[in-house]
Design an enzyme around this catalytic site. Structure first.
Site, PDB file in Angstrom:
ATOM      1  N   ASP A  63      -6.266  -7.292   4.421  1.00  0.00           N
ATOM      2  CA  ASP A  63      -7.440  -6.660   3.807  1.00  0.00           C
ATOM      3  C   ASP A  63      -8.351  -7.734   3.222  1.00  0.00           C
ATOM      4  OD1 ASP A  63      -9.087  -4.603   2.686  1.00  0.00           O
ATOM      5  OD2 ASP A  63      -8.088  -4.903   0.755  1.00  0.00           O
ATOM      6  N   TYR A  87       0.820  -1.207   0.000  1.00  0.00           N
ATOM      7  CA  TYR A  87       0.000   0.000   0.000  1.00  0.00           C
ATOM      8  C   TYR A  87       0.858   1.263   0.000  1.00  0.00           C
ATOM      9  CZ  TYR A  87      -4.554  -2.188   1.013  1.00  0.00           C
ATOM     10  OH  TYR A  87      -5.735  -2.888   0.953  1.00  0.00           O
ATOM     11  N   ASP A 104     -12.129  -9.535   4.888  1.00  0.00           N
ATOM     12  CA  ASP A 104     -13.421  -9.540   4.181  1.00  0.00           C
ATOM     13  C   ASP A 104     -13.943 -10.979   4.077  1.00  0.00           C
ATOM     14  OD1 ASP A 104     -13.317  -6.742   3.592  1.00  0.00           O
ATOM     15  OD2 ASP A 104     -14.274  -7.094   1.647  1.00  0.00           O
ATOM     16  N   LYS A 164       3.518 -15.203   2.082  1.00  0.00           N
ATOM     17  CA  LYS A 164       3.773 -15.860   0.796  1.00  0.00           C
ATOM     18  C   LYS A 164       5.287 -16.040   0.687  1.00  0.00           C
ATOM     19  CE  LYS A 164       2.209 -17.430  -3.180  1.00  0.00           C
ATOM     20  NZ  LYS A 164       1.248 -18.530  -3.348  1.00  0.00           N
ATOM     21  N   ASP A 185      -2.527 -18.380   0.188  1.00  0.00           N
ATOM     22  CA  ASP A 185      -3.522 -19.077  -0.650  1.00  0.00           C
ATOM     23  C   ASP A 185      -4.177 -20.215   0.125  1.00  0.00           C
ATOM     24  OD1 ASP A 185      -1.003 -20.238  -0.695  1.00  0.00           O
ATOM     25  OD2 ASP A 185      -1.060 -20.817  -2.820  1.00  0.00           O
TER      26      ASP A 185
HETATM   27  C1  IPM Z   1     -10.387  -1.395   4.214  1.00  0.00           C
HETATM   28  C2  IPM Z   1     -10.497  -0.827   2.814  1.00  0.00           C
HETATM   29  C3  IPM Z   1      -9.301   0.070   2.517  1.00  0.00           C
HETATM   30  C4  IPM Z   1      -8.053  -0.800   2.517  1.00  0.00           C
HETATM   31  C5  IPM Z   1      -9.368   0.878   1.217  1.00  0.00           C
HETATM   32  C6  IPM Z   1     -10.671   1.628   1.072  1.00  0.00           C
HETATM   33  C7  IPM Z   1      -8.224   1.825   1.099  1.00  0.00           C
HETATM   34  O1  IPM Z   1     -10.645  -1.846   1.887  1.00  0.00           O
HETATM   35  O2  IPM Z   1     -10.323  -0.615   5.172  1.00  0.00           O
HETATM   36  O3  IPM Z   1     -10.375  -2.623   4.370  1.00  0.00           O
HETATM   37  O4  IPM Z   1      -7.733  -1.433   1.504  1.00  0.00           O
HETATM   38  O5  IPM Z   1      -7.390  -0.841   3.549  1.00  0.00           O
HETATM   39 MN    MN Z   2     -10.955  -3.816   2.776  1.00  0.00          MN
END
Ligand code: IPM
Ligand code: MN
Ligand code: NAD
Length: 365
Positions: A249, A142, A253, A193, A225
């Protein structure tokens, strides 16, 4: 009474909807513990771009730094998607994380008994899952340099980024992860990784080195993975996961869906000093924004994390957590976690029910 200054960053899309609800819950739960809050609402993300031309105005960062904690809704939306990088809402969020030096992002994912049916996984797989993703938040691909656009030898346009980690960055997130695991069930899985990436090879080496300070924590390593696969195969095998910025990240999710919805997952971003940043892991959900459909529980639970991790007010945090469970026990569900037999409500009504639960449970610890 103890007084705290909280910076509120509603942001874009469903951000303002979930923040207004979470603010009320924070205020009420706090007041029952004798806490007083001074809220400062500031511009951030697309909302800031439209007014000031930048996604993180200097004033917003200054006020955030001066406050005791920062609560963020979400940023981003179609309107700004094709902006140049420095004019993207997401760039503002990265600047905020870097500006507050919040390198450690805690993302707990647990399957509540009330929501087992909301998970897309089979009941026996989802039931009882309780894991914590410790995501490195201010380094890796990032932020790594070099980055940018250019042209290769064939005259082809290229875009490039760099995954880079220094020893100190790995060591400090590893320590947070070991401490976190120690307070939980004593097991830490480091996800990388290292079979391909140098940054991951160093990651693994440093995590192993730091492990010698935590002989009571059981450390394992997994390639990312495989971890993505194991999370849906048998998520109960995980206690604490530590991983880099981008893998964290993605895996968080994925973990959120085990719990029923991304609308349930809270997070705390912490540094060595200064205010923490608290935000749901979901985005601005432009597809449902402005329709009063958003699940505010992730932001409400982020407010609980703000109290616990940001202010050290564990009792007030507990009031919020208990109220959320009580609200779910009383059958209230937003669309994303709805299943037959429950009461379907919108964002505002869900907020009102949580407030009722906070009031009902006045005598709780
Ligand atoms: C999160 C989001 C952010 C990230 C984006 C919006 C920059 O996906 O907070 O998980 O990738 O960290
Ligand atoms: Mn995110
Ligand atoms: P998203 O998390 O916003 O939405 C993904 C899906 O989940 C959508 O269908 C959405 O309706 C649903 N969803 C998300 N939160 C919900 C909630 N609280 N209740 C009910 N449903 C919910 O991810 P996306 O669509 O990939 O991104 C949309 C925008 O948000 C983009 O601009 C992205 O950059 C931004 N984003 C911001 C943050 C943040 O502010 N921290 C995090 C992720 C994405």
């Amino acid at each position: 009474s103890r007084r705290y200054t909280i910076t509120l960053l509603p942001g874009d899309g469903i951000g303002p909807e979930v923040i207004s609800v979470a603010k009320n819950v924070l205020e009420l739960a706090g007041s029952l513990e004798g806490l007083e809050f001074g809220f400062k609402e500031m511009l951030m993300g697309g909302a800031a771009l439209d007014v000031t031309g930048v996604p993180l105005p200097e004033e917003t960062l200054t006020i955030a730094k001066q406050s005791d904690a920062v609560l963020l809704g979400a940023i981003g939306g179609y309107k700004w998607d094709n902006n140049e990088k420095h004019m993207k809402p997401e760039t503002g969020l990265l600047q905020l994380r870097q500006g507050l030096k919040v390198f450690a992002n805690l993302r707990p994912a647990s399957v509540l008994p009330q929501l087992v049916d909301a998970s897309t996984l089979k009941k026996e797989v989802a039931e009882g899952v309780d894991l914590m993703v410790v995501r490195e938040l201010t380094g890796g691909i990032y932020f790594g340099k070099p980055r940018g656009f250019g042209t290769n030898e064939d005259g082809q346009e290229i875009g490039f980024n760099t995954e880079v980690y220094a020893t100190y960055e790995i060591d400090r997130i590893a320590r947070i992860a070991f401490e976190t695991a120690r307070k939980r069930r004593g097991r830490l899985c480091s996800v990388d990784k290292a079979n391909v990436l140098e940054a991951s090879m160093l990651w693994r080496k440093r995590v192993m080195a730091v492990a010698s300070e935590y002989p009571d924590v059981e450390l394992t390593h997994m390639y990312v993975d495989n971890a993505a696969m194991q999370l849906v195969r048998n998520p109960k095998q995980f206690d604490t996961i530590v991983t880099n910025n981008i893998f964290g990240d993605i895996l968080s999710d994925e973990a959120s869906m085990i719990t029923g919805s991304i609308g349930m997952l809270a997070s705390a971003s912490l540094g060595k000093e200064g205010p923490g940043l608290f935000e749901p892991i979901h985005g601005s959900a432009p597809d449902i924004a402005g329709q009063d459909k958003a699940n505010p529980l992730a932001t409400i639970l982020s407010a609980a994390m703000l109290l616990k991790y940001g202010l050290g007010e564990a009792k007030a945090a507990q009031r919020i957590e208990t109220a959320v469970l009580d609200t779910l026990n009383r059958g209230f569900r937003t669309g994303d976690i709805y299943s037959a037999g429950n009461k379907l409500v919108g964002c505002k009504e869900m907020g009102k029910e949580v407030l009722k639960s906070v009031e009902l449970k006045i005598s709780v610890p």
